[in-house]
Write an enzyme that holds these catalytic residues in place. Structure first.
Site, mmCIF file in Angstrom:
data_model
loop_
_atom_site.group_PDB
_atom_site.id
_atom_site.type_symbol
_atom_site.label_atom_id
_atom_site.label_comp_id
_atom_site.label_asym_id
_atom_site.label_seq_id
_atom_site.Cartn_x
_atom_site.Cartn_y
_atom_site.Cartn_z
ATOM 1 C CG ASN A 168 28.855 -21.786 9.834
ATOM 2 O OD1 ASN A 168 28.996 -21.750 8.611
ATOM 3 N ND2 ASN A 168 28.592 -22.909 10.481
ATOM 4 C CD GLU A 269 28.563 -29.407 6.159
ATOM 5 O OE1 GLU A 269 27.647 -29.479 7.009
ATOM 6 O OE2 GLU A 269 29.359 -28.474 6.087
ATOM 7 C CB CYS A 303 26.744 -27.856 10.475
ATOM 8 S SG CYS A 303 28.411 -28.295 9.962
ATOM 9 C CD GLU A 486 32.627 -29.778 1.357
ATOM 10 O OE1 GLU A 486 32.496 -29.444 2.534
ATOM 11 O OE2 GLU A 486 32.445 -28.991 0.409
#
Length: 510
Positions: A168, A269, A303, A486
């Protein structure tokens, strides 16, 4: 000289004919896969093949990791200023390739060209940020509580890292992971998604041109069929010391198990089922603006997008009307059409899941007030066949907590709106999920904002704000949405470091 991409919808030319190849990228060279096999890459806006790519197998993993390890032994010894200079050079090359990269990104992901530029600008912000972070990696010294002792800590790069990246945001997520790793002094092997391998190959090629040593960034493009075996081989390789994975919770748990078996450090993640909460005293115009930008970006395939929109009953109808009016103005089409404001979903199988989620909600009492909850058909397109993976933006109201959408990530252009009455009620409902990536709250009551910040179970909380992802802020979730962070100051680089502690005995006198 210009390179023509194999698709009639592609803006026909690339400025740099040498930007990418369709082979593996190992040790600064284009390599044939061990099998010699290829897989195809589809343009989601047409459903047609626009590129083929060499297909990695587990036999390609060891050469990629071994060369990354050989390079790590020298690259890790570079001083931080030199690593910062290399990141800065990479940053400049990415900027100069911005137009070509955006065009390729449209045809890998389906997102509109304007969104492709947005992803690039976001991704390139990481090379800029970590240019500075590389220069600020520091240990510490302090006086011990024990008599005549001093403690010293130093930070050192952990070793070869692996990045497994979804489809994505394939440019932004490669740059977020690789920039932190390279700043820390690590080398990295990247395994891109089968849907989006070309952009990762471009980024690695530009890194070599920027001066990073061959082997600093290796890329193993892999088909859907070979992805599990290649991923398993990467996670299990004895020279791999860190794995950074972005993707579904289901696959993330498998990655965690593989890494745990060898005590390999990991950052995960994972998926989100993010609540977007609007209280009666919110600035409704602002909340609608933030929701529209958050929800329909990349056709809902993020997400951190809004999955469950909770609206207090006093403003439920007004807010819903505003969202519907704004959504009606979206133009769905191929990403290279300048009129398009929402593209297709990236993979055709996503349409099956979205249709099933919509059907479940309607069967359980939700009302369909915009869109169809189904993929485009030939009757909608006016052609005998319906190219591309399209669905019109669909809005459901009167949602309830027993529906699939209340428990699972949607990842598509489907929005559900839920009424609620009180703060305690909506907090409990928002938290009633195994996932905890992001949450969003809109209210003019500053005390409520603070309470929601503390009480919502999510790693990131938007307070009168939608998408808050930024290079300077730690990114990551809790619960089944993963672990580790991150981006952000110090945090992201530390994910790629080990800390050594030295204890020095100091005599009072010689």
């Amino acid at each position: 000289m210009q390179t023509k991409l194999q698709n009639s919808h592609t803006p026909s030319q690339l400025s740099n004919p040498d930007l990418f190849s369709n082979k593996l990228y190992i040790n600064g060279e284009w390599k044939q896969s061990a099998s010699g096999a290829e897989f195809t890459v589809q343009d989601p806006g047409t459903g047609e093949t626009w590129m083929s790519c060499q297909d990695s197998t587990p036999n390609d993993v060891d050469p990629a990791v071994q060369t990354a390890y050989a390079t790590f032994k020298s690259y890790s010894q570079l001083n931080p200023r030199k690593r910062a200079e290399l990141l800065c050079s990479w940053h400049r090359l990415l900027l100069s390739s911005r137009d070509d990269l955006a065009k390729i990104l449209v045809h890998e992901t389906g997102k509109p060209l304007s969104e492709a530029y947005g992803e690039l600008d976001y991704g390139i912000s990481f090379t800029w940020w970590f240019t500075g972070e590389a220069d600020r990696i520091q240990g510490s010294t302090f006086t011990s509580a024990a008599p005549n002792r001093r403690a010293i800590t130093i930070k050192q790069p952990i070793g070869v890292a692996v990045a497994m990246v979804p489809w994505n945001f394939p440019i932004a997520l490669v740059l977020r992971k690789a920039s932190a790793a390279l700043a820390a002094g690590c080398t990295m092997v990247i395994k891109p998604s089968p849907e989006t391998p070309i952009t990762a190959l471009c980024l690695a090629q530009l890194a070599t041109q920027a001066g990073f040593p061959p082997g600093a960034l290796n890329v193993l493009p892999t088909s859907t069929e070979n992805t599990p075996a290649v991923s398993r081989a990467l996670c299990s390789h004895p020279l791999v010391k860190k794995v950074s994975f972005t993707g579904s919770t289901r696959v993330g748990k498998t990655v965690a198990e593989l890494c745990a078996s060898s005590l390999t450090k990991s950052t995960l993640e994972l998926g989100g089922n993010c609540p977007f909460i609007v209280f009666h005293d919110a600035d409704l115009a602002h909340a609608v603006d933030e929701l529209i930008a958050l929800k329909w970006r990349h056709a809902g395939q993020a997400c951190i997008t809004a999955n469950r929109v909770y609206v207090q009953r006093g403003v439920y109808q007004e807010f819903t009307n505003r969202v519907v009016d704004r959504t009606r103005s979206l133009v769905v089409g191929h990403g290279m059409d300048e009129k398009t404001t929402m593209g297709p979903v990236t993979v055709s199988r996503s349409l099956d899941k979205i249709e099933a989620i919509a059907a479940d909600a309607i069967q359980k009492g939700a009302k369909l007030i915009l869109g169809s909850g189904r993929r485009w058909t030939s009757s909608e397109t006016g052609s005998a066949s319906c190219p591309g993976y399209f669905m019109s933006p669909t809005i459901l109201i009167d949602m309830t907590d027993d529906m699939i959408m209340s428990r699972e990530e949607v990842f598509g252009p489907l929005l559900g709106i839920y009424p609620f009455t009180s703060e305690d009620e909506v907090t409990q409902r928002a938290n009633d999920t195994s996932l905890g990536l992001a949450s969003y709250v809109f209210t003019e009551n500053v005390n409520r904002l603070w309470r929601m910040m503390e009480n919502l179970e999510a790693g990131m909380i938007g307070l009168n704000a939608g998408n808050g992802s930024a290079t300077e802020a730690p990114f990551g979730g809790i619960k089944d949405s993963g672990w580790g962070k991150e981006s952000g100051k110090n945090v992201a680089v530390d994910e790629y470091m080990i800390i050594k502690t030295g204890t020095l005995r100091v005599r009072k006198e010689d």
